[in-house]
Motif scaffolding. Structure first.
Motif: not given
Length: 159
Positions: A145-146, A148-153, A142, A156
């Motif tokens: 995932d948080k 990685l999600k912030s890194k992808r954001g 969990t 972008k």
């Protein structure tokens, strides 16, 4: 400050220089009795802050506790001494800026996590796993995932 060679109590400052990117001062001193020269380092120290633990117990703020926790998290990670000192100073600056006599251990933990996340993400996950007392691998997943999600954001946004 006493001379480390003869313990005489009077010394003079021969030279002062800013060290660690302005976060400390290095002073060259000379004993007025024996002439022995040595260096000292002055750093900012947080005073008069009490940390309120989860159970309501109060303790005086301790830099040593933060340093020990961060060293465990950053063990075998590529971080220089200078970068480590900057990390500690950033955390303490944020705590001091709160301008409160008392801070909660939660506020301290959140401040550490905020700065550690920017500094080293592996160390961040290590720290979070202990701080939030992960019980199983799903808790790791969990948090990863948080992260990685912030890194992808952020990627972008940069494009």
């Amino acid at each position: 400050m006493k001379c480390p060679a003869c313990f005489y109590e009077d010394t003079k400052v021969v030279d002062s220089r800013v060290a660690s990117a302005g976060l400390s001062i290095r002073r060259r001193r000379e004993c007025l009795k024996c002439g022995f020269r040595y260096s000292t380092i002055e750093e900012m120290e947080i005073l008069d802050i009490t940390v309120v633990k989860r159970n309501g117990q109060k303790q005086v703020y301790s830099r040593d506790k933060i340093v020990a926790g961060l060293k465990k998290s950053l063990e075998k990670r590529p971080i220089t001494d200078d970068k480590f000192k900057k990390l500690i100073h950033s955390i303490e600056r944020d705590l001091k800026v709160l301008r409160k006599g008392e801070v909660t251990s939660h506020q301290v933990g959140q401040t550490i996590m905020k700065h550690l996340k920017k500094t080293d993400q592996v160390a961040f996950i290590r720290f979070v796993s202990v701080y939030q007392q992960f019980k199983d691998i799903e808790a790791f997943r969990t948090e990863l995932d948080k992260l990685l999600k912030s890194k992808r954001g952020k990627k972008k946004i940069k494009k």
